[in-house]
Design a protein around this motif. Structure first.
Motif, PDB file in Angstrom:
ATOM      1  N   ALA A 177       0.850  -1.199   0.000  1.00 16.23           N
ATOM      2  CA  ALA A 177       0.000   0.000   0.000  1.00 16.23           C
ATOM      3  C   ALA A 177       0.883   1.246   0.000  1.00 16.23           C
ATOM      4  O   ALA A 177       1.728   1.434   0.878  1.00 16.23           O
ATOM      5  CB  ALA A 177      -0.896  -0.006   1.225  1.00 16.23           C
ATOM      6  N   LYS A 204      -6.909   2.951   0.424  1.00 15.06           N
ATOM      7  CA  LYS A 204      -6.011   2.441   1.464  1.00 15.06           C
ATOM      8  C   LYS A 204      -6.750   1.469   2.373  1.00 15.06           C
ATOM      9  O   LYS A 204      -6.267   0.390   2.674  1.00 15.06           O
ATOM     10  CB  LYS A 204      -5.488   3.573   2.351  1.00 15.06           C
ATOM     11  CG  LYS A 204      -4.262   4.364   2.071  1.00 15.06           C
ATOM     12  CD  LYS A 204      -3.027   3.746   1.590  1.00 15.06           C
ATOM     13  CE  LYS A 204      -3.097   3.121   0.243  1.00 15.06           C
ATOM     14  NZ  LYS A 204      -2.465   3.731  -0.859  1.00 15.06           N
ATOM     15  N   GLN A 249       4.467  12.593  -4.273  1.00 16.18           N
ATOM     16  CA  GLN A 249       3.906  12.958  -5.600  1.00 16.18           C
ATOM     17  C   GLN A 249       3.102  14.254  -5.467  1.00 16.18           C
ATOM     18  O   GLN A 249       3.197  15.157  -6.308  1.00 16.18           O
ATOM     19  CB  GLN A 249       2.996  11.829  -6.115  1.00 16.18           C
ATOM     20  CG  GLN A 249       3.757  10.603  -6.593  1.00 16.18           C
ATOM     21  CD  GLN A 249       2.916   9.319  -6.614  1.00 16.18           C
ATOM     22  OE1 GLN A 249       1.747   9.304  -6.219  1.00 16.18           O
ATOM     23  NE2 GLN A 249       3.518   8.235  -7.077  1.00 16.18           N
TER      24      GLN A 249
HETATM   25  C1  F6R Z   1      -2.143   1.365  -3.839  1.00 17.16           C
HETATM   26  C2  F6R Z   1      -1.053   1.302  -4.801  1.00 17.16           C
HETATM   27  C3  F6R Z   1      -1.406   1.170  -6.234  1.00 17.16           C
HETATM   28  C4  F6R Z   1      -0.373   1.899  -7.103  1.00 17.16           C
HETATM   29  C5  F6R Z   1      -0.638   1.616  -8.584  1.00 17.16           C
HETATM   30  C6  F6R Z   1       0.311   2.373  -9.472  1.00 17.16           C
HETATM   31  O1  F6R Z   1      -1.658   1.532  -2.554  1.00 17.16           O
HETATM   32  O2  F6R Z   1       0.090   1.301  -4.459  1.00 17.16           O
HETATM   33  O3  F6R Z   1      -2.695   1.613  -6.500  1.00 17.16           O
HETATM   34  O4  F6R Z   1      -0.465   3.261  -6.845  1.00 17.16           O
HETATM   35  O5  F6R Z   1      -0.511   0.253  -8.818  1.00 17.16           O
HETATM   36  O6  F6R Z   1       1.624   2.016  -9.193  1.00 17.16           O
HETATM   37  P1  F6R Z   1       2.832   2.954  -9.621  1.00 17.16           P
HETATM   38  O7  F6R Z   1       2.713   4.197  -8.822  1.00 17.16           O
HETATM   39  O8  F6R Z   1       4.046   2.159  -9.292  1.00 17.16           O
HETATM   40  O9  F6R Z   1       2.656   3.220 -11.085  1.00 17.16           O
END
Ligand code: F6R
Length: 605
Positions: A395, A481, A403
């Motif tokens: 998570a 979350k 970000q």
């Molecule tokens: C939730 C989570 C996912 C990522 C998603 C994108 O806690 O971590 O929803 O945000 O899979 O991942 P990234 O940011 O690595 O492109």
């Protein structure tokens, strides 16, 4: 998805690989396995389950050797069982794979493999095709096999008669490699390399790398030797590990003030936002007519906050598109559309593909990425790295708030570049951004109070989270979350929309979390809260400390958020929601860091 490790050298390969697989487990934890190549024989130990189960098996079987490959799996083709766990072996070839081979059925037919395979995976088919082409020359077999594959792959391969050598090749799915003090190593993630060295390289696509105990060589597909571009890891290695916290998620939540500082301070010069290090020219921010943010999950939720900030301050249209849907909605992007791709891992394939498409359409692009050198960073024109450091809990928490921090900086620089803000306004905005770490420290110091708030949803089946505007965006992330770590069904709902149908689900058994942080929305949001209270819902309210609440109201559960200017209230509110989700998961006795069915890096479409 799927963690990959390979090691050859003087060290104890099983021990090195098991430790690495534990670090890589966040990429997938359906099954795990290792293969050791020793005196022309390959020994495989693998099982469905976690790396700790593999460790137990290895303790019984005692595999030995100095050259091996290992894998943690997030199942795509074939169920979760011992047979489908990697490594896979066919003839003299043993391999591990991350990605999806789309034409595996055709390959089965073409090479008459029906009935000869031990698993249901697409990966074993690749081992069989490699074996088909292998006549003693690994490079030729790999080259000929790769030309037959459709799909994405990161492959680490051993041949029984190629002692101490590991070969790797990839398309889209990442592989990084490095030389250690006593050998050579490759992995899907820099995280597994950091304990050995800070020098590594990202394997280019369609190149073959050979790891030997005394180094690494790379060739292109025509067999010519290729130059390796080395880079340095700049993660603070001391940040690895749980630092005494029971779970990475808590540690990463607690790190937020520090990593936000690290993300913003280098980009604030004389009190003003500055992207000169990133080489982002002002005209890129000033000239675009619209913005399209592409991202998935939490990163997409950060994009939604960015949309509110930019539309409010700059007055240009911002679309936030789920990267997984981007291609299916006939995207309209052009040279006047600034594309912002947001990704913690920098490897999410949907985001990567959407970004590549937008670039083909002529869109200027900036990515906001946490992992140095990741595919999305390399595919975009400019990259702004968040300095969240390794995020291990599945998570996402600190990646999200870093970000957001970058999005505040972009908003401010854009307002300046377009002449919308004068120096004084920009300075005031940046000063408020600089307050964020200290405000989050205050929130984090009340974590026990937030733990008590979490009790309100601990035993719920369904939870609603309601708010409007920016508050709604905060809740989308808060709700994700809670869902992912607690398995409670939770829905973020725009509070004004409830009465158009969904309020039918509100009962005294449905706790509602409401966020009220925006002055202009307060009275409407409070009215919506009263509507759910009237239907028996217990409300957990997050509201600015400066707000007065009607004494006559029933406010059993209120958390007072430290006051910031409205656009920045996202930060303290998000951290409270992260902690609520964390404590619910903890108190339910769940595996907080590795929620079921998930993986940290999503490299399949
Ligand atoms: C939730 C989570 C996912 C990522 C998603 C994108 O806690 O971590 O929803 O945000 O899979 O991942 P990234 O940011 O690595 O492109």
């Amino acid at each position: 998805m799927c963690g990959i490790i390979g090691y050859t050298g003087k060290g104890d390969a099983p021990g090195i690989m098991l430790d690495a697989l534990e670090l890589l487990e966040y990429r997938g934890y359906d099954s795990a396995g290792i293969a050791l190549l020793n005196e022309g024989k390959t020994q495989i130990v693998k099982c469905a389950g976690r790396v700790k189960d593999l460790r137990t098996l290895c303790a019984e079987g005692k595999p030995v050797g100095h050259c091996g490959i290992g894998h943690t799996r997030w199942a795509t083709h074939g169920g979760v069982c011992d047979e489908n766990a990697h490594p896979h072996r066919f003839g003299n070839v043993t391999l591990i794979h991350n990605g999806i081979i789309e034409n595996y059925r055709e390959l089965i037919d073409k090479y008459h493999l029906e009935g000869q395979l031990a698993s249901e995976t697409d990966s074993e088919v690749v081992a069989a095709v490699l074996q088909h082409f292998y006549q003693g020359d690994p490079y030729s077999a790999i080259r000929r096999t790769v030309l037959k594959l459709k799909g994405t792959f990161a492959l680490a391969i051993m041949f029984d008669d190629q002692p101490d050598q590991i070969f790797a090749v990839r398309n889209v799915s990442p592989i990084v490699a490095a030389v250690t003090g006593d050998g050579a190593i490759l992995s899907s993630d820099v995280a597994a390399i950091v304990p050995f060295t800070s020098d590594y390289f990202v394997m280019p696509e369609f190149h073959v790398v050979c790891l030997k105990p005394d180094g690494v060589e790379m060739f292109d597909l025509s067999g010519d030797k290729a130059e390796i571009e080395w880079q340095k890891v700049d993660w603070d290695v001391s940040r690895s590990g749980k630092a005494g916290y029971p779970f990475y998620m808590e540690k990463e939540i607690m790190e937020q003030p520090e990593v936000i500082r690290e993300t913003i301070l280098p980009r604030i010069k004389d009190g003003m936002p500055d992207f000169s290090e990133e080489g982002i020219p002002d005209h890129m921010l000033a000239d675009c007519k619209r913005i399209c943010v592409i991202a998935c999950g939490t990163a997409m939720h950060a994009g939604l906050v960015g949309k509110s900030l930019i539309q409010a301050m700059i007055g240009i249209h911002v679309d936030v598109v789920m990267a997984s849907e981007f291609m299916y909605n006939d995207p309209v992007v052009d040279k006047n559309t600034l594309v912002i791709a947001i990704s913690q891992s920098g490897e999410t394939i949907d985001t990567l593909e959407a970004l590549k498409f937008a670039r083909k359409c002529g869109s200027p692009s900036i990515s906001i990425v946490n992992v140095k050198g990741a595919s999305i960073a390399r595919a975009s024109e400019h990259v702004i790295y968040t300095c969240a450091g390794p995020e291990i809990a599945v998570a996402s928490t600190k990646a999200y708030t870093t970000q957001l921090a970058v999005l505040y900086l972009i908003t401010a620089r854009m307002a300046m570049a377009r002449g919308i803000w004068q120096e004084q306004q920009t300075r005031a905005y940046i000063n408020e951004l600089l307050r964020v770490p200290e405000v989050l420290e205050r929130v984090l110091s009340t974590k026990e109070e937030i733990h008590r708030l979490a009790d309100a949803v601990l035993n719920a089946h369904d939870v609603f989270m309601i708010g409007r505007g920016l508050d709604y965006s905060i809740l989308l992330e808060g709700s994700l979350k809670l869902k992912e770590v607690s398995y409670i069904h939770s829905e973020a709902y725009a509070s004004g929309e409830l009465k158009h149908g969904t309020i039918a689900l509100i009962t005294e058994d449905t706790p509602v979390i409401a966020v009220v942080t925006q002055e202009k929305l307060k009275s409407k949001e409070l009215s919506n809260i009263r509507e759910v209270q009237s239907r028996g819902a217990r409300v957990v309210l997050l509201i600015k400390e400066s707000e007065t609440l009607d004494e006559g109201e029933q406010w059993s559960c209120v958390y007072r958020l430290p006051k910031m200017d409205d656009p920045f209230m996202v930060m303290p509110a998000s951290v409270v929601l992260q902690l609520i989700a964390y404590y619910v998961s903890l108190d339910k006795g769940l595996d907080v860091d590795k929620p079921r069915n998930l993986a940290k890096v999503v490299t399949v479409e």
